[in-house]
Design a protein around this motif. Structure first.
Motif, PDB file in Angstrom:
ATOM      1  N   GLU A 219     -21.783  12.526-101.149  1.00 47.11           N
ATOM      2  CA  GLU A 219     -22.162  13.912-100.929  1.00 47.11           C
ATOM      3  C   GLU A 219     -22.213  14.205 -99.430  1.00 47.11           C
ATOM      4  N   THR A 220     -21.455  15.212 -98.989  1.00 46.83           N
ATOM      5  CA  THR A 220     -21.455  15.609 -97.590  1.00 46.83           C
ATOM      6  C   THR A 220     -22.502  16.694 -97.366  1.00 46.83           C
ATOM      7  N   PRO A 221     -22.973  16.873 -96.113  1.00 46.86           N
ATOM      8  CA  PRO A 221     -23.993  17.881 -95.853  1.00 46.86           C
ATOM      9  C   PRO A 221     -23.538  19.295 -96.186  1.00 46.86           C
ATOM     10  N   GLU A 222     -22.238  19.503 -96.236  1.00 50.13           N
ATOM     11  CA  GLU A 222     -21.608  20.756 -96.655  1.00 50.13           C
ATOM     12  C   GLU A 222     -20.199  20.377 -97.057  1.00 50.13           C
ATOM     13  N   PRO A 223     -19.428  21.263 -97.659  1.00 49.95           N
ATOM     14  CA  PRO A 223     -18.048  20.867 -97.979  1.00 49.95           C
ATOM     15  C   PRO A 223     -17.332  20.324 -96.741  1.00 49.95           C
ATOM     16  N   SER A 224     -16.684  19.186 -96.888  1.00 51.21           N
ATOM     17  CA  SER A 224     -15.990  18.581 -95.757  1.00 51.21           C
ATOM     18  C   SER A 224     -14.959  19.545 -95.179  1.00 51.21           C
ATOM     19  N   VAL A 225     -14.851  19.553 -93.871  1.00 50.51           N
ATOM     20  CA  VAL A 225     -13.869  20.378 -93.177  1.00 50.51           C
ATOM     21  C   VAL A 225     -12.550  19.609 -93.106  1.00 50.51           C
ATOM     22  N   VAL A 226     -11.465  20.227 -93.529  1.00 54.25           N
ATOM     23  CA  VAL A 226     -10.154  19.584 -93.475  1.00 54.25           C
ATOM     24  C   VAL A 226      -9.410  20.061 -92.233  1.00 54.25           C
ATOM     25  N   ILE A 227      -9.138  19.143 -91.322  1.00 55.42           N
ATOM     26  CA  ILE A 227      -8.299  19.415 -90.149  1.00 55.42           C
ATOM     27  C   ILE A 227      -7.268  18.294 -90.073  1.00 55.42           C
ATOM     28  N   PRO A 228      -6.039  18.552 -90.504  1.00 57.72           N
ATOM     29  CA  PRO A 228      -5.027  17.486 -90.491  1.00 57.72           C
ATOM     30  C   PRO A 228      -4.766  16.950 -89.090  1.00 57.72           C
ATOM     31  N   LEU A 229      -4.240  15.742 -89.032  1.00 51.54           N
ATOM     32  CA  LEU A 229      -3.883  15.133 -87.758  1.00 51.54           C
ATOM     33  C   LEU A 229      -2.782  15.946 -87.082  1.00 51.54           C
ATOM     34  N   PRO A 230      -2.830  16.066 -85.758  1.00 55.52           N
ATOM     35  CA  PRO A 230      -1.782  16.823 -85.059  1.00 55.52           C
ATOM     36  C   PRO A 230      -0.444  16.091 -85.117  1.00 55.52           C
ATOM     37  N   VAL A 231       0.620  16.857 -85.193  1.00 52.48           N
ATOM     38  CA  VAL A 231       1.957  16.262 -85.206  1.00 52.48           C
ATOM     39  C   VAL A 231       2.898  17.133 -84.387  1.00 52.48           C
ATOM     40  N   ALA A 232       3.616  16.506 -83.487  1.00 46.87           N
ATOM     41  CA  ALA A 232       4.605  17.203 -82.675  1.00 46.87           C
ATOM     42  C   ALA A 232       5.975  17.026 -83.319  1.00 46.87           C
ATOM     43  N   THR A 233       6.886  17.917 -83.000  1.00 51.20           N
ATOM     44  CA  THR A 233       8.245  17.832 -83.534  1.00 51.20           C
ATOM     45  C   THR A 233       9.182  17.470 -82.393  1.00 51.20           C
ATOM     46  N   GLY A 234       9.777  16.273 -82.453  1.00 46.83           N
ATOM     47  CA  GLY A 234      10.614  15.816 -81.356  1.00 46.83           C
ATOM     48  C   GLY A 234      12.083  15.745 -81.724  1.00 46.83           C
ATOM     49  N   ALA A 235      12.910  15.613 -80.695  1.00 53.50           N
ATOM     50  CA  ALA A 235      14.357  15.512 -80.894  1.00 53.50           C
ATOM     51  C   ALA A 235      14.783  14.066 -81.123  1.00 53.50           C
ATOM     52  N   GLY A 236      14.064  13.123 -80.534  1.00 56.98           N
ATOM     53  CA  GLY A 236      14.387  11.717 -80.735  1.00 56.98           C
ATOM     54  C   GLY A 236      15.530  11.229 -79.879  1.00 56.98           C
ATOM     55  N   VAL A 237      15.711   9.928 -79.887  1.00 57.27           N
ATOM     56  CA  VAL A 237      16.801   9.273 -79.162  1.00 57.27           C
ATOM     57  C   VAL A 237      17.658   8.534 -80.179  1.00 57.27           C
ATOM     58  N   ARG A 238      18.888   8.962 -80.339  1.00 59.43           N
ATOM     59  CA  ARG A 238      19.767   8.325 -81.333  1.00 59.43           C
ATOM     60  C   ARG A 238      20.424   7.103 -80.696  1.00 59.43           C
ATOM     61  N   THR A 239      19.896   5.945 -81.055  1.00 56.65           N
ATOM     62  CA  THR A 239      20.333   4.686 -80.470  1.00 56.65           C
ATOM     63  C   THR A 239      21.364   4.036 -81.380  1.00 56.65           C
ATOM     64  N   SER A 240      22.538   3.753 -80.837  1.00 58.95           N
ATOM     65  CA  SER A 240      23.596   3.169 -81.661  1.00 58.95           C
ATOM     66  C   SER A 240      23.277   1.719 -82.004  1.00 58.95           C
ATOM     67  N   SER A 241      23.627   1.332 -83.239  1.00 56.07           N
ATOM     68  CA  SER A 241      23.423  -0.042 -83.689  1.00 56.07           C
ATOM     69  C   SER A 241      24.449  -0.358 -84.763  1.00 56.07           C
ATOM     70  N   ASP A 242      25.000  -1.563 -84.693  1.00 57.87           N
ATOM     71  CA  ASP A 242      25.966  -1.985 -85.701  1.00 57.87           C
ATOM     72  C   ASP A 242      25.278  -2.496 -86.960  1.00 57.87           C
ATOM     73  N   GLU A 243      23.991  -2.725 -86.886  1.00 57.90           N
ATOM     74  CA  GLU A 243      23.240  -3.294 -88.007  1.00 57.90           C
ATOM     75  C   GLU A 243      22.585  -2.178 -88.812  1.00 57.90           C
ATOM     76  N   VAL A 244      22.657  -2.267 -90.140  1.00 56.83           N
ATOM     77  CA  VAL A 244      21.969  -1.325 -91.022  1.00 56.83           C
ATOM     78  C   VAL A 244      20.551  -1.836 -91.236  1.00 56.83           C
ATOM     79  N   THR A 245      19.576  -1.028 -90.814  1.00 60.33           N
ATOM     80  CA  THR A 245      18.183  -1.459 -90.903  1.00 60.33           C
ATOM     81  C   THR A 245      17.332  -0.404 -91.606  1.00 60.33           C
ATOM     82  N   VAL A 246      16.333  -0.899 -92.312  1.00 58.39           N
ATOM     83  CA  VAL A 246      15.315  -0.036 -92.910  1.00 58.39           C
ATOM     84  C   VAL A 246      14.010  -0.371 -92.209  1.00 58.39           C
ATOM     85  N   GLY A 247      13.368   0.645 -91.618  1.00 58.18           N
ATOM     86  CA  GLY A 247      12.201   0.411 -90.787  1.00 58.18           C
ATOM     87  C   GLY A 247      10.899   0.874 -91.405  1.00 58.18           C
TER      88      GLY A 247
END
Length: 337
Positions: free
Chosen positions: A138-166
């Motif tokens: 039981e919380t002192p009042e209904p819990s406040v929901v504030i999701p974690l912050p998330v930024a939207t990035g472009a990323g770096v597309r790194t070439s690789s000859d190997e097929v990987t699952v990360g």
């Protein structure tokens, strides 16, 4: 303007610590200057400043073991904070779930005690609020929901000859590494981007042996510095998060911040995330993991964010939400003397 202190406890590399500091940055950007109390351990906290609100991010694993010991540490901090006349806000992380196994009851008791000494409780998803209720906390009042912050990035597309699952993040039972390894498409290799959580170093050898039995390989990178993350995350062919009991996920956010659209197992939290940020993740049902991986290997472009996709909440949105919580608490005149 409400006076606030952010009490951030734990090692720099811990995800909860990193998000606590990022959330404070968002709060600063929202126009609220606050005091930062940064400590490696709760035992280092020597004084509580004269402020209206003290905010602490809590996971039992940062405050001691067993979980009951962690609860006692937070209770002591709460007594000192209240004695200074400040209100006490906690953000809960790593909520207890039935999948915790033998530690479940102790963790539930820990979080019950933490909540009992807080004036306001924040969680990072609707699913986490449901977990609090399901655990009978039981919380002192209904819990406040504030999701974690998330930024939207472009990323770096790194070439690789190997097929990987990360798989990104700490290695521990239930994280999904073993299931992903079993479901790898022919010719693909597992890349575990992270380090074993304390007490689970044996998983490295176990994964290596299992990979050999499958005729493939696994590479465990160890901790990756922030400066190296863009290249490391861009090198992976298919990013995936197969933790079946997610309630909030820093690893999913990190993939997105580096331009990736990870495959995520469908569940209450990931469906919530997908509704909030369309186009940022690819959902699959748990029994369709192998098919989802094979589809992504055939179409690797599907694992990158399309232009114009924005993830929410942003750091500014998270900061503004916290400022509203602090203001409401201060206005309610919660004072402890």
């Amino acid at each position: 303007m409400t006076s606030v202190a952010h009490l951030v406890i734990g090692p720099d590399r811990h995800g909860v610590v990193q998000f606590a500091l990022r959330i404070r940055d968002g709060i600063t950007d929202a126009g609220l200057d606050s005091t930062l109390l940064r400590h490696e351990s709760a035992s280092d906290v020597t004084a509580i400043p004269d402020v209206e609100v003290v905010h602490l991010h809590v996971t039992d694993r940062l405050f001691g073991s067993p979980a009951t010991a962690a609860a006692a540490v937070v209770e002591d901090l709460a007594r000192r904070i209240h004695a200074s006349g400040s209100a006490f806000v906690v953000t809960l992380h790593d909520l207890p779930q039935p999948s915790d196994g033998r530690s479940a009851s102790a963790r539930v008791e820990c979080y019950r005690r933490v909540v009992a000494c807080a004036d306001t409780v924040i969680v990072s998803s609707e699913h986490e609020r449901d977990l609090v209720g399901a655990a009978g906390i039981e919380t002192p009042e209904p819990s406040v929901v504030i999701p974690l912050p998330v930024a939207t990035g472009a990323g770096v597309r790194t070439s690789s000859d190997e097929v990987t699952v990360g798989v990104l993040g700490f290695l521990y039972p239930g994280k999904g590494h073993a299931e992903v390894l079993d479901a790898l498409p022919p010719g693909a290799h597992l890349r575990a981007l992270g380090t074993p959580s304390p007490g689970h170093d044996h998983l490295v050898d176990e994964l290596a042996e299992a990979a050999a039995a499958h005729g493939t390989t696994v590479r465990v990178t160890g901790y990756i510095d922030d400066a190296d993350l863009p290249v490391e995350l861009g090198r992976v062919t298919v990013p995936v998060a197969h933790h079946r009991h997610m309630s909030a996920s820093g690893s999913i956010n990190t993939w997105i911040e580096h331009g990736r659209r990870p495959l995520v197992v469908a569940g209450a939290y990931t469906r919530e995330f997908a509704r909030r940020s369309p186009g940022t993740v690819t959902l699959y049902e748990e029994d369709r993991l192998a098919e989802a991986l094979a589809d992504a290997v055939r179409e690797p472009a599907s694992t990158w964010l399309e232009k114009g996709v924005i993830a929410h909440p942003t750091s500014a949105e998270v900061g503004a939400a916290h400022v509203r919580v602090y203001a409401a608490l201060a206005e309610s005149a919660v004072v402890h003397a």
